[in-house]
Structure formats: C-alpha cells, structure tokens
Scaffold this motif. Structure first.
Motif, PDB file in Angstrom:
ATOM      1  N   PHE A 181      44.311  37.359  44.347  1.00  0.00           N
ATOM      2  CA  PHE A 181      45.675  37.031  43.911  1.00  0.00           C
ATOM      3  C   PHE A 181      45.716  36.822  42.393  1.00  0.00           C
ATOM      4  CE2 PHE A 181      45.455  35.859  48.422  1.00  0.00           C
ATOM      5  CZ  PHE A 181      46.582  36.512  48.907  1.00  0.00           C
ATOM      6  N   ASP A 182      44.733  37.403  41.683  1.00  0.00           N
ATOM      7  CA  ASP A 182      44.668  37.172  40.238  1.00  0.00           C
ATOM      8  C   ASP A 182      45.478  38.180  39.416  1.00  0.00           C
ATOM      9  OD1 ASP A 182      42.889  39.144  40.930  1.00  0.00           O
ATOM     10  OD2 ASP A 182      41.135  38.224  39.970  1.00  0.00           O
ATOM     11  N   ALA A 183      46.224  39.064  40.093  1.00  0.00           N
ATOM     12  CA  ALA A 183      47.192  39.875  39.347  1.00  0.00           C
ATOM     13  C   ALA A 183      48.510  39.113  39.186  1.00  0.00           C
ATOM     14  CB  ALA A 183      47.426  41.213  40.046  1.00  0.00           C
ATOM     15  N   ILE A 195      43.357  44.843  46.114  1.00  0.00           N
ATOM     16  CA  ILE A 195      44.478  44.555  45.203  1.00  0.00           C
ATOM     17  C   ILE A 195      44.141  43.433  44.227  1.00  0.00           C
ATOM     18  CG2 ILE A 195      46.302  45.455  46.721  1.00  0.00           C
ATOM     19  CD1 ILE A 195      46.894  42.500  47.511  1.00  0.00           C
ATOM     20  N   ASP A 196      42.880  43.000  44.193  1.00  0.00           N
ATOM     21  CA  ASP A 196      42.444  42.058  43.161  1.00  0.00           C
ATOM     22  C   ASP A 196      42.671  42.717  41.797  1.00  0.00           C
ATOM     23  OD1 ASP A 196      40.378  39.469  42.995  1.00  0.00           O
ATOM     24  OD2 ASP A 196      40.171  40.854  41.301  1.00  0.00           O
ATOM     25  N   ALA A 197      42.963  41.906  40.782  1.00  0.00           N
ATOM     26  CA  ALA A 197      43.245  42.481  39.452  1.00  0.00           C
ATOM     27  C   ALA A 197      42.021  43.133  38.825  1.00  0.00           C
ATOM     28  CB  ALA A 197      43.785  41.407  38.528  1.00  0.00           C
ATOM     29  N   HIS A 198      40.835  42.771  39.309  1.00  0.00           N
ATOM     30  CA  HIS A 198      39.599  43.388  38.803  1.00  0.00           C
ATOM     31  C   HIS A 198      39.183  44.526  39.734  1.00  0.00           C
ATOM     32  CE1 HIS A 198      39.541  39.166  37.324  1.00  0.00           C
ATOM     33  NE2 HIS A 198      39.050  39.714  36.222  1.00  0.00           N
ATOM     34  N   HIS A 199      38.541  45.534  39.150  1.00  0.00           N
ATOM     35  CA  HIS A 199      38.080  46.657  39.967  1.00  0.00           C
ATOM     36  C   HIS A 199      37.046  46.200  40.992  1.00  0.00           C
ATOM     37  CE1 HIS A 199      35.347  50.339  40.404  1.00  0.00           C
ATOM     38  NE2 HIS A 199      36.405  50.544  41.157  1.00  0.00           N
ATOM     39  N   GLU A 212      39.623  37.184  47.667  1.00  0.00           N
ATOM     40  CA  GLU A 212      38.739  37.487  46.530  1.00  0.00           C
ATOM     41  C   GLU A 212      39.098  36.525  45.393  1.00  0.00           C
ATOM     42  OE1 GLU A 212      36.218  39.543  46.818  1.00  0.00           O
ATOM     43  OE2 GLU A 212      36.709  41.024  48.338  1.00  0.00           O
ATOM     44  N   GLY A 213      39.725  37.029  44.284  1.00  0.00           N
ATOM     45  CA  GLY A 213      40.018  36.154  43.154  1.00  0.00           C
ATOM     46  C   GLY A 213      41.370  35.474  43.229  1.00  0.00           C
ATOM     47  N   GLY A 214      41.738  34.842  42.097  1.00  0.00           N
ATOM     48  CA  GLY A 214      42.985  34.060  42.008  1.00  0.00           C
ATOM     49  C   GLY A 214      42.624  32.728  41.402  1.00  0.00           C
ATOM     50  N   TYR A 215      43.012  32.487  40.135  1.00  0.00           N
ATOM     51  CA  TYR A 215      42.432  31.367  39.387  1.00  0.00           C
ATOM     52  C   TYR A 215      43.445  30.368  38.853  1.00  0.00           C
ATOM     53  CZ  TYR A 215      38.655  34.512  40.149  1.00  0.00           C
ATOM     54  OH  TYR A 215      37.757  35.333  40.787  1.00  0.00           O
ATOM     55  N   ASN A 216      44.734  30.624  39.066  1.00  0.00           N
ATOM     56  CA  ASN A 216      45.742  29.596  38.796  1.00  0.00           C
ATOM     57  C   ASN A 216      46.077  28.982  40.155  1.00  0.00           C
ATOM     58  OD1 ASN A 216      48.573  28.586  38.917  1.00  0.00           O
ATOM     59  ND2 ASN A 216      48.499  28.968  36.724  1.00  0.00           N
ATOM     60  N   GLY A 257      33.439  38.450  47.092  1.00  0.00           N
ATOM     61  CA  GLY A 257      32.394  39.457  47.321  1.00  0.00           C
ATOM     62  C   GLY A 257      32.534  40.790  46.625  1.00  0.00           C
ATOM     63  N   HIS A 258      33.740  41.181  46.173  1.00  0.00           N
ATOM     64  CA  HIS A 258      33.935  42.612  45.866  1.00  0.00           C
ATOM     65  C   HIS A 258      33.212  43.140  44.631  1.00  0.00           C
ATOM     66  CE1 HIS A 258      37.691  42.524  43.025  1.00  0.00           C
ATOM     67  NE2 HIS A 258      36.962  41.432  42.869  1.00  0.00           N
ATOM     68  N   HIS A 259      32.698  42.232  43.773  1.00  0.00           N
ATOM     69  CA  HIS A 259      31.904  42.714  42.624  1.00  0.00           C
ATOM     70  C   HIS A 259      30.418  42.893  42.969  1.00  0.00           C
ATOM     71  CE1 HIS A 259      35.201  42.520  39.889  1.00  0.00           C
ATOM     72  NE2 HIS A 259      35.322  41.205  39.942  1.00  0.00           N
TER      73      HIS A 259
HETATM   74 ZN   LIG Z   1      39.566  39.336  40.295  1.00  0.00          ZN
END
Ligand SMILES: [Zn+2]
Length: 335
Positions: free
Chosen positions: A246-248, A159-163, A285-289, A123-125
């Motif tokens: 978790f995409d950082a 703390i998602d790697a994207h703003h 939120e994210g995390g793609y591996n 959701g954060h974007h």
């Molecule tokens: Zn992200």
C-alpha cells in the motif's frame, strides 16, 4: 461473504532496526484497518503455519536457507544494509511464507470468497538467493510455487510501489506464472523496466508497468483495464495472488505515487473480480504511513465485502497513461 484472515502476533517479533520504516506498528495499523469494518462472523481467522523446508526449497537454494538459519542461530545480523534478522525473525519469516500455503488450503476447504495474509517481514524483493529490501524469503513466490507444483496456473499481480524483483527473478523463465508488476520508476530496487519480459519458455509472462512519480488512480485503473485484465483472461489463471503493498499511497514516506485509499479500493475490487471463484489471495507487502495503511486496508476490504467505507475519494488526471498504452501494445494487447 467470508474473508479469511491470516495473521499472528509472532510477526511482531521481527524487528528490522531502530526507527526502521518496516516496523511492527505497521501490522497493528493493518489490524486496525480491518477492525474498522466490524465484519463479525464474515471475518474468519485462520491460523498460519510455518512453511516446511521442502516448501521453501521450491524458491530458495539450500545454501541460502542455511545461511539465514545460521544467522538466526547466532542471534541475528544484517543481510543487506536495510534487511536484518533479529530474535524471532526467522520464525516470523517462515510463518509469513506459510500463511499463503495455509490460505490456499483453507480457501479450498471452506469455499470462502478470498483471503488476506497480513504478514511481515514482506517478501517480494527476496530473490532466490538474496534477502533484500526488508524481505528475507519470498512469501508470495512460495505459495505460487506450491500451486504450480500441483499443476495450477498462477497470476501474480504486484501493486506495491516498488518493483517485485524477487518474484520476477524466481519465475523469469517459467510460463506457469504470469507476473505483472505496476510500480514507480525510477525507484528502489532499480529493476522492472518495460524491456524485462521473461526469458526462454517464460518470455512474455513477465510484464512490467513502470509508472512515473505522481501517477494517480486513473493511470492504475487504466493499467488494470488495458493490461492486467486482458492478459490474465488470456492466460486463464487458476489463481490470482496479489502482492498488496500500500506504499503507492500519496502519503507514503518512501515513494512519490499519488494513490488514495479510494484508489486501492478500486484496484483490489477489480483484482478480486478478475479471479476465479474462491481463488484470490492478498499478501501484505509494503506501506509505511500508518494512517494511510489503515485507511487503505479499510477501503480495500470494504469494497470486496460490499461495505460502503471509503476514507478518501479515488483520484485521476495523473501521468503515465502513455506507459500503459506502450506496455499493452508491446505485450500484444489490442486496444
Ligand atoms: Zn514497496
């Protein structure tokens, strides 16, 4: 010690596209990460619920909601080049948005320590009037908005790697929400500079920590110690909501950051400890591996639940500490 867990098979129905990184398999990777902990009765399943139109309208105008509904009724389509509605997406999105609301209700009722909403689409974007970056509506913002409507003060830590551009935009002039985003810079969506600090009454309540590619756990821990902890304590948040991307992780295919699952364990434990008792909710939120996602979920919730399970060690010696020091100083934190 109890962890409330909110998830649903209906989140698998949302298909963002063929070979799209935001896949249903991500959610299964998250489930596996929790299964690895064998929490037994300490893992308490709570049914998510669909967010009502009134709840959605706190963050999104009716025209935008109607446009999403119409696209869903017509069998789906694209909202932007990488954000799509498929059959089942709209139900999944409203259920994802309602998960945080159900988590608030359940935390108050059960007095469990914390809650994890394993949801998708993320959701954060999503800004008030635009679905973008794999996000249809802003799950965490809808929960924050319902809390401030009841007079609570909310800190959102992203703390998602994207703003977290959508969450920032929705509360940009609102002093009841302290929004802190730690993210890679430069990176999609291109916002989140140090100069973006909120406006009008909300000035100073938006905090961006744009870290260079390759930033490791030590930089993140420093951002927590020097920025997040003092600002959240000063703000006196009633609730802490975490945009837990978790995409950082250093293996993530979409970003260039240097974290390990061990670093996520430190970050999530610190955020949990910072929150008032029973008032901390984590939103996926994210995390793609997929393996990194499983490991990061395992390590994060192991640390909160007091279990010794760290698939990878924490990291140090990465770049970006000067950014942390500069942001702390510009937001009035005395080091
Ligand atoms: Zn992200």
């Amino acid at each position: 010690m109890a962890l409330l867990f909110l998830t649903d098979e209906r989140f698998l129905e949302h298909v963002a596209g063929k070979k799209h990184p935001e896949s249903p398999a991500r959610l299964e990777a998250v489930w596996k990460g929790l299964d690895n902990l064998f929490l037994g009765d300490d893992l308490v399943r709570i049914e998510p619920r669909i967010a009502t139109e009134t709840e959605l309208l706190r963050c999104h105008p009716i025209e935008h909601i109607k446009a999403l509904e119409a696209l869903d009724a017509n069998g789906g389509g694209r909202m932007d080049p990488d954000t799509r509605i498929s059959k089942g997406s709209w139900d999944a999105a409203r259920l994802a948005a309602g998960s945080g609301l159900a988590a608030v209700e359940a935390l108050i009722q059960t007095q469990a320590e914390t809650a994890f909403c394993a949801i998708r689409p993320p959701g954060h974007h999503a800004t008030s009037n635009r679905s973008m970056g794999f996000c249809l509506i802003n799950n965490i913002a809808i929960t924050a908005a319902s809390l401030i409507a009841k007079g609570e003060k909310v800190a959102v830590i992203d703390i998602d790697a994207h703003h977290g551009n959508g969450t920032q935009e929705i509360f940009y002039s609102d002093p009841r929400v302290l929004m802190i985003s730690i993210h890679q810079w430069p990176l999609y969506p291109g916002t989140g500079s140090e100069e973006e600090i909120g406006e009008l009454e909300g000035k100073g309540f938006t905090v961006n920590v744009p870290l260079p590619p390759g930033a490791t756990g030590s930089t993140y821990r420093s951002a927590l110690d020097k920025i997040v902890v003092p600002l959240v304590e000063d703000f006196q948040a009633d609730w802490i909501l975490v945009s837990a991307g978790f995409d950082a992780h250093r293996e993530d295919p979409l970003t260039d950051m240097g974290l390990t699952s061990g670093d996520f364990a430190d970050l999530t434990l610190n955020l949990f400890n910072l929150a008032p008792k029973n008032r901390c909710i984590f939103f996926l939120e994210g995390g793609y591996n997929l393996q990194a996602l499983t490991d990061s979920v395992t390590a994060s919730f192991a640390s909160i639940m007091g279990i010794n399970s760290r698939p990878e060690s924490a990291t140090g010696d990465g770049p970006g500490v000067e950014v942390v020091n500069r942001v702390a100083k510009s937001h009035g934190v005395i080091l």
